[in-house]
Scaffold this motif. Structure first.
Motif, PDB file in Angstrom:
ATOM      1  N   VAL A  20       0.842  -1.201   0.000  1.00 37.93           N
ATOM      2  CA  VAL A  20       0.000   0.000   0.000  1.00 37.93           C
ATOM      3  C   VAL A  20       0.878   1.253   0.000  1.00 37.93           C
ATOM      4  O   VAL A  20       1.777   1.392   0.837  1.00 37.93           O
ATOM      5  CB  VAL A  20      -0.901  -0.003   1.278  1.00 37.93           C
ATOM      6  N   HIS A  21       0.595   2.162  -0.916  1.00 39.47           N
ATOM      7  CA  HIS A  21       1.346   3.423  -0.903  1.00 39.47           C
ATOM      8  C   HIS A  21       0.783   4.341   0.192  1.00 39.47           C
ATOM      9  O   HIS A  21      -0.409   4.299   0.505  1.00 39.47           O
ATOM     10  CB  HIS A  21       1.300   4.126  -2.278  1.00 39.47           C
ATOM     11  N   ASN A  22       1.667   5.179   0.716  1.00 41.87           N
ATOM     12  CA  ASN A  22       1.314   6.118   1.798  1.00 41.87           C
ATOM     13  C   ASN A  22       0.146   7.054   1.486  1.00 41.87           C
ATOM     14  O   ASN A  22      -0.399   7.663   2.396  1.00 41.87           O
ATOM     15  CB  ASN A  22       2.533   7.002   2.109  1.00 41.87           C
ATOM     16  N   ASP A  37       6.701   4.185   0.812  1.00 43.05           N
ATOM     17  CA  ASP A  37       6.891   5.054  -0.352  1.00 43.05           C
ATOM     18  C   ASP A  37       7.344   4.203  -1.542  1.00 43.05           C
ATOM     19  O   ASP A  37       7.495   2.973  -1.423  1.00 43.05           O
ATOM     20  CB  ASP A  37       7.855   6.205  -0.040  1.00 43.05           C
ATOM     21  N   SER A  38       7.572   4.854  -2.667  1.00 42.04           N
ATOM     22  CA  SER A  38       7.886   4.104  -3.890  1.00 42.04           C
ATOM     23  C   SER A  38       9.133   3.243  -3.721  1.00 42.04           C
ATOM     24  O   SER A  38       9.162   2.103  -4.185  1.00 42.04           O
ATOM     25  CB  SER A  38       8.122   5.057  -5.054  1.00 42.04           C
ATOM     26  N   LEU A  39      10.154   3.774  -3.076  1.00 41.75           N
ATOM     27  CA  LEU A  39      11.405   3.030  -2.942  1.00 41.75           C
ATOM     28  C   LEU A  39      11.224   1.814  -2.038  1.00 41.75           C
ATOM     29  O   LEU A  39      11.598   0.688  -2.383  1.00 41.75           O
ATOM     30  CB  LEU A  39      12.508   3.953  -2.388  1.00 41.75           C
ATOM     31  N   SER A 211      10.989  12.485   0.879  1.00 41.07           N
ATOM     32  CA  SER A 211      10.018  11.563   0.281  1.00 41.07           C
ATOM     33  C   SER A 211       8.980  11.240   1.366  1.00 41.07           C
ATOM     34  O   SER A 211       9.160  11.611   2.532  1.00 41.07           O
ATOM     35  CB  SER A 211      10.720  10.266  -0.134  1.00 41.07           C
ATOM     36  N   THR A 212       7.935  10.518   0.997  1.00 39.90           N
ATOM     37  CA  THR A 212       6.886  10.278   1.997  1.00 39.90           C
ATOM     38  C   THR A 212       7.405   9.425   3.161  1.00 39.90           C
ATOM     39  O   THR A 212       7.102   9.708   4.322  1.00 39.90           O
ATOM     40  CB  THR A 212       5.625   9.660   1.358  1.00 39.90           C
ATOM     41  N   ASN A 213       8.224   8.417   2.878  1.00 36.42           N
ATOM     42  CA  ASN A 213       8.792   7.642   3.996  1.00 36.42           C
ATOM     43  C   ASN A 213       9.811   8.466   4.772  1.00 36.42           C
ATOM     44  O   ASN A 213       9.953   8.302   5.982  1.00 36.42           O
ATOM     45  CB  ASN A 213       9.456   6.356   3.499  1.00 36.42           C
TER      46      ASN A 213
HETATM   47  P1  13P Z   1       7.118   8.836  -2.744  1.00 40.71           P
HETATM   48  O1  13P Z   1       8.110   8.061  -3.502  1.00 40.71           O
HETATM   49  O2  13P Z   1       7.731   9.864  -1.857  1.00 40.71           O
HETATM   50  O3  13P Z   1       6.208   7.959  -1.995  1.00 40.71           O
HETATM   51  O4  13P Z   1       6.234   9.672  -3.768  1.00 40.71           O
HETATM   52  C1  13P Z   1       5.491   9.064  -4.766  1.00 40.71           C
HETATM   53  C2  13P Z   1       4.616   9.986  -5.461  1.00 40.71           C
HETATM   54  O5  13P Z   1       3.881   9.635  -6.330  1.00 40.71           O
HETATM   55  C3  13P Z   1       4.687  11.375  -5.062  1.00 40.71           C
HETATM   56  O6  13P Z   1       3.668  12.074  -5.626  1.00 40.71           O
END
Ligand code: 13P
Ligand code: SF4
Length: 300
Positions: A20-22, A37-39, A211-213
């Motif tokens: 699940v993404h943040n 987050d994506s990473l 980043s979100t994380n």
């Molecule tokens: P993150 O990699 O920080 O989670 O960001 C992804 C994203 O889509 C930001 O808009």
């Protein structure tokens, strides 16, 4: 049966994992096995021993999981959940640029299609973009597609020649400087944390750009009690849940990613029940995109 119990049962039967993404809705964050987050989610997708990955996020994230774990079944519960910024660059755009600039490396933000990754030299996320650009053995770089993240990298890696693509995230672009300053006046002790997809003037005003994380980790360790969060608002749910003693405010502008909010709990149940919507990619694309993504994981 309660829907979350049904999901749990099916998930166990199919040896599935829910990533699940943040930015996802609270009801989705609450049933996730891993939220990140994506990473973080790319790493987890590569490492997991589950047979099926149910990816609650947007298409490029599920594609990334498929590229890194091609033998697994990857499901995106809502077919139309995309990222408008990822559609701002095509493989042809990159091939055309490369023809005229053979000495450039193309650094592709993961917010790109699998086909774009396949013609790029390396990927990055918002968490590792600065380090990747710093560490790769190239002086000349085309950074795609987000000009704001690219600009943030440019400021932090002045020794490299970085050409920016003209893409942007509408959700982050909407965050308004006057409203942010008004919010700061109302909460003068609050620390301003923003995502590097925000406009340069917002990034300049911020105390932290993460980043979100990165935001999650920063807040957890911080002695401060109040934070203004400059990113998609789904993150505030996770921040509040994990830090009940701290206060979070948005920037005064509503920042909601419509695509991230398309996934509902009923879609997750259907995804597991009917094994939909399965991500399929050409072997050739997977092979080439894997090079760019694996390079990213090695360099970060
Ligand atoms: P993150 O990699 O920080 O989670 O960001 C992804 C994203 O889509 C930001 O808009
Ligand atoms: Fe794409 Fe922006 Fe939504 Fe992130 S917040 S998925 S960059 S549209």
């Amino acid at each position: 049966m309660e829907i979350s119990k049904e999901i749990k049962k099916l998930k166990e039967e199919k040896n599935g994992i829910i990533l699940v993404h943040n930015y996802q809705l609270p009801e989705i964050q609450d049933i996730g096995d891993i939220i990140g987050d994506s990473l973080d989610l790319s790493r987890k997708a590569k490492e997991t021993d589950a047979d099926t990955i149910i990816f609650c996020g947007v298409r490029f994230m599920a594609e990334t999981a498929k590229i890194l774990s091609p033998d697994k079944k990857v499901l995106l519960p809502v077919f139309e959940a995309g990222c408008p910024m990822a559609d701002m660059i095509s493989p042809d755009d990159i091939l055309k640029f490369k023809k005229g600039h053979p000495d450039y490396w193309v650094v592709a933000y993961v917010n790109t299609s699998a086909e774009v990754k396949a013609v790029s030299d390396i990927c990055c996320t918002s968490a590792n973009a600065v380090n990747i650009v710093k560490n790769i053995p190239a002086k000349n770089i085309l950074f795609v597609p987000d000009k704001n993240l690219g600009n943030y990298v440019k400021i932090n890696v002045p020794e490299k020649n970085i050409v920016l693509w003209n893409g942007f995230c509408e959700v982050h672009r909407r965050i308004n400087i006057e409203k942010l300053m008004e919010t700061k006046k109302l909460h003068s002790d609050a620390i301003i944390i923003v995502h590097p997809e925000c406009e340069p003037e917002i990034v300049e005003l911020a105390d932290e750009v993460l980043s979100t994380n990165g935001m999650i980790n920063f807040v957890k360790k911080s002695q401060s009690k109040e934070f203004i969060i400059g990113t998609e608002e789904g993150l505030i749910y996770r921040l509040s849940k994990e830090n009940p003693d701290k206060k979070f405010y948005n920037t005064g502008t509503t920042a909601v990613c419509v695509d991230m909010k398309k996934t509902r709990i009923a879609d997750v149940l259907k995804a597991l029940k009917y094994e939909q919507y399965e991500i399929t990619l050409d072997d050739n694309i997977i092979e080439k995109a894997q090079i760019a993504l694996n390079r990213m994981l090695e360099y970060s």
